[in-house]
Design a protein around this motif. Structure first.
Motif, PDB file in Angstrom:
ATOM      1  N   ASP A  47       0.819  -1.214   0.000  1.00 35.74           N
ATOM      2  CA  ASP A  47       0.000   0.000   0.000  1.00 35.74           C
ATOM      3  C   ASP A  47       0.854   1.265   0.000  1.00 35.74           C
ATOM      4  N   PHE A  48       2.073   1.173  -0.536  1.00 31.15           N
ATOM      5  CA  PHE A  48       2.910   2.361  -0.664  1.00 31.15           C
ATOM      6  C   PHE A  48       2.156   3.406  -1.489  1.00 31.15           C
ATOM      7  N   PRO A  49       2.017   4.635  -0.998  1.00 29.51           N
ATOM      8  CA  PRO A  49       1.126   5.590  -1.647  1.00 29.51           C
ATOM      9  C   PRO A  49       1.709   6.319  -2.846  1.00 29.51           C
ATOM     10  N   GLY A  50       2.943   5.988  -3.257  1.00 30.93           N
ATOM     11  CA  GLY A  50       3.561   6.725  -4.345  1.00 30.93           C
ATOM     12  C   GLY A  50       3.993   5.832  -5.483  1.00 30.93           C
ATOM     13  N   ILE A  51       5.001   6.301  -6.230  1.00 33.02           N
ATOM     14  CA  ILE A  51       5.485   5.578  -7.405  1.00 33.02           C
ATOM     15  C   ILE A  51       7.010   5.493  -7.360  1.00 33.02           C
ATOM     16  N   LEU A  52       7.561   4.731  -8.322  1.00 32.94           N
ATOM     17  CA  LEU A  52       9.006   4.528  -8.409  1.00 32.94           C
ATOM     18  C   LEU A  52       9.485   4.950  -9.794  1.00 32.94           C
ATOM     19  N   VAL A  53      10.552   5.735  -9.840  1.00 33.55           N
ATOM     20  CA  VAL A  53      11.193   6.132 -11.103  1.00 33.55           C
ATOM     21  C   VAL A  53      12.643   5.674 -11.025  1.00 33.55           C
ATOM     22  N   LEU A  71       7.643  -5.027  -8.666  1.00 33.25           N
ATOM     23  CA  LEU A  71       6.335  -5.618  -8.961  1.00 33.25           C
ATOM     24  C   LEU A  71       6.074  -6.877  -8.133  1.00 33.25           C
ATOM     25  N   GLU A  72       7.144  -7.490  -7.600  1.00 38.64           N
ATOM     26  CA  GLU A  72       6.945  -8.593  -6.654  1.00 38.64           C
ATOM     27  C   GLU A  72       6.277  -8.088  -5.380  1.00 38.64           C
ATOM     28  N   ARG A  73       6.616  -6.859  -4.979  1.00 33.48           N
ATOM     29  CA  ARG A  73       6.026  -6.286  -3.775  1.00 33.48           C
ATOM     30  C   ARG A  73       4.597  -5.795  -4.028  1.00 33.48           C
ATOM     31  N   ASP A  74       4.357  -5.270  -5.226  1.00 33.47           N
ATOM     32  CA  ASP A  74       3.016  -4.802  -5.570  1.00 33.47           C
ATOM     33  C   ASP A  74       2.902  -4.772  -7.089  1.00 33.47           C
ATOM     34  N   ALA A  75       2.106  -5.673  -7.637  1.00 28.43           N
ATOM     35  CA  ALA A  75       1.991  -5.793  -9.091  1.00 28.43           C
ATOM     36  C   ALA A  75       1.357  -4.565  -9.732  1.00 28.43           C
ATOM     37  N   ASP A  76       0.667  -3.722  -8.943  1.00 30.39           N
ATOM     38  CA  ASP A  76       0.010  -2.538  -9.489  1.00 30.39           C
ATOM     39  C   ASP A  76       0.826  -1.261  -9.298  1.00 30.39           C
ATOM     40  N   LEU A  77       2.040  -1.373  -8.779  1.00 30.09           N
ATOM     41  CA  LEU A  77       2.847  -0.177  -8.530  1.00 30.09           C
ATOM     42  C   LEU A  77       3.324   0.420  -9.852  1.00 30.09           C
ATOM     43  N   PRO A  78       3.072   1.706 -10.108  1.00 34.02           N
ATOM     44  CA  PRO A  78       3.609   2.328 -11.319  1.00 34.02           C
ATOM     45  C   PRO A  78       5.132   2.491 -11.220  1.00 34.02           C
TER      46      PRO A  78
END
Length: 460
Positions: A47-53, A71-78
């Motif tokens: 449930d990390f509220p941000g994104i990764l660049v 994506l292993e931690r969260d498949a929907d993370l941008p």
């Protein structure tokens, strides 16, 4: 004030890390810089509220490996990849593996910010959907039935629960497809009558005039040709429970007189009988027109209107609560995917834009239909493409093509400002920061669109 969205930026070049994070911080993000991926990955949670660049070319762990680990931690993370000129083919492959987007060096800072804003909005929608699913899955309450996070839906749920505890007649106003029958069912299901009787729904517009009296009041054998046996009508059948009359404006005038008497006397007489039968029902009616206007035209009895309109509920059209559209669409997609045994297809940023830009003349019913078509579409057509393929003669064509462009732009601007006011809970300074406009401009636009800040302030 709204909390800035976290953006984790990974790059092994110090100058790039400093310049990009400073630019993002000036743009309103909570940007953090990392030289190596490990510390950034440790920050991630489902449930990390941000994104990764992240940069692609790095010595210890390249961008593809970072993408896989994230994506292993969260498949929907941008996850956005920053690539050199020669890395574009690799970046395209990364998008096939789940990356949100890639940006090629050298890039314009404004372009980077625009891509990150879209990714953050997608992340917010994903987390809103998850919260909604948790509430729906964790309870059989009204939030599982009347879905939405907008203030309008909060108000509607509260009003429904308040009225559900009573036996007062309720008149529901709403456009076609807005969900009037669902609200009526909630009035019954969340009140004491749910344990005592049935919820009986009748669409007055679907009953031929010649059959309306028999359908509502029942009949005795021989009352008319073909009446071979006794039949209880809908009023009698709903005794102990609730009777829902949809499209009440379609009820014939002659039958309105008998309906008024039945409601006043709490009795019904079957067609062909002189014996009054007591009934104990709660009447819920719904209309998409103004019944007072009809009564002034002589097309609806004013005395029946006042009997029906003891309490009123107004269902907001879907276009007035745009923040609920992605949540509803996601719920409808999940239902349809389960029904048709298909994998639910996630929304991308362009899909969300198309959903929120559309006027939804068919309201929730139109949205549900689009969600099913989205699940079943061949070739994974985008939401925007499906909206353009609506049937000729059906609900609209290319969005609101019949409306002037200026009208559509005004409607969109009003929705954006409403959403910002709701999200910032009426804090004008926060709205100015969110929309990046000066106070005078915001005040002028709020006045032009008749938006009152007081509507959005937190309730004490």
């Amino acid at each position: 004030m709204t909390t800035p969205t976290p953006v984790l930026f990974i790059d092994d070049e110090l100058a790039m890390r400093v310049s990009v994070t400073q630019w993002l911080q000036l743009a309103g993000f909570a940007a953090e810089r990392f030289e190596t991926p490990e510390r950034a990955l440790d920050r991630l949670s489902p449930d990390f509220p941000g994104i990764l660049v992240t940069d692609v070319k790095m010595p210890r762990m390249d961008g593809m490996a970072v993408l896989a680990r994230a994506l292993e931690r969260d498949a929907d993370l941008p996850v956005i990849l920053v690539t050199g000129h020669g890395d574009v083919t690799l970046a395209v492959e990364a998008m096939r593996r789940g990356a949100y987007d890639f940006i090629e060096k050298p890039f314009a800072p404004d372009h980077l910010v625009a891509v990150i804003r879209r990714a953050c909005e997608k992340r917010r929608l994903v987390l809103d959907n998850r919260g909604l699913r948790r509430r729906i899955g964790g309870a059989a309450g009204i939030e599982a039935r009347l879905i939405g996070v907008s203030r309008a839906m909060d108000d509607l749920r509260r009003e429904v629960l308040d009225l559900a505890a009573t036996s007062a007649s309720v008149l529901i106003h709403g456009e076609t497809g807005a969900g009037k029958e669902l609200v009526a069912r909630c009035l019954h299901d969340f009140g004491p009558r749910a344990a005592k009787g049935a919820f009986v729904a009748v669409n007055c517009g679907a009953i031929p005039d010649s059959m309306a009296e028999s359908e509502l009041f029942g009949h005795e054998p021989g009352a008319f040709t073909g009446a071979t046996q006794r039949r209880a009508g809908k009023l009698e059948h709903s005794s102990g429970g609730s009777l829902f009359l949809d499209e009440i404006e379609s009820m014939p005038l002659a039958l309105q007189v008998k309906m008024l008497r039945a409601l006043q006397e709490r009795t019904v007489e079957r067609l062909g009988s002189n014996k009054p039968l007591p009934v104990d029902l709660r009447l819920i009616a719904a209309t998409k027109v103004d019944l007072l206007d009809l009564s002034e035209e002589g097309r609806f009895r004013a005395d029946l209107y006042y009997r029906l309109n003891v309490a009123e509920l107004h269902i907001p059209p879907l276009r007035a609560r745009a923040e609920d559209i992605p949540l509803l669409f996601d719920a409808f997609v999940a239902d349809s995917a389960a029904h048709h045994i298909r994998d639910p297809r996630p929304l991308d940023a362009d899909d969300v834009d198309a959903l929120q830009a559309h006027d939804w003349p068919g309201n929730v019913r139109e949205l549900r239909n689009l969600a099913e078509r989205h699940v079943l579409s061949v070739g994974r057509s985008s939401v925007a493409t499906l909206l353009r393929r609506r049937p000729v003669g059906g609900v609209g064509g290319d969005g609101a093509a019949a409306r002037a462009l200026s009208d559509q732009m005004d409607a969109f601007e009003k929705r954006v400002i409403e959403q910002a006011l709701d999200r910032c809970r009426g804090d004008i300074k926060a709205v100015m920061d969110l929309l990046d406009i000066p106070r005078r401009t915001l005040n002028e636009k709020m006045a032009r669109h008749s938006l009152d800040r007081a509507r959005f302030l937190p309730r004490g």
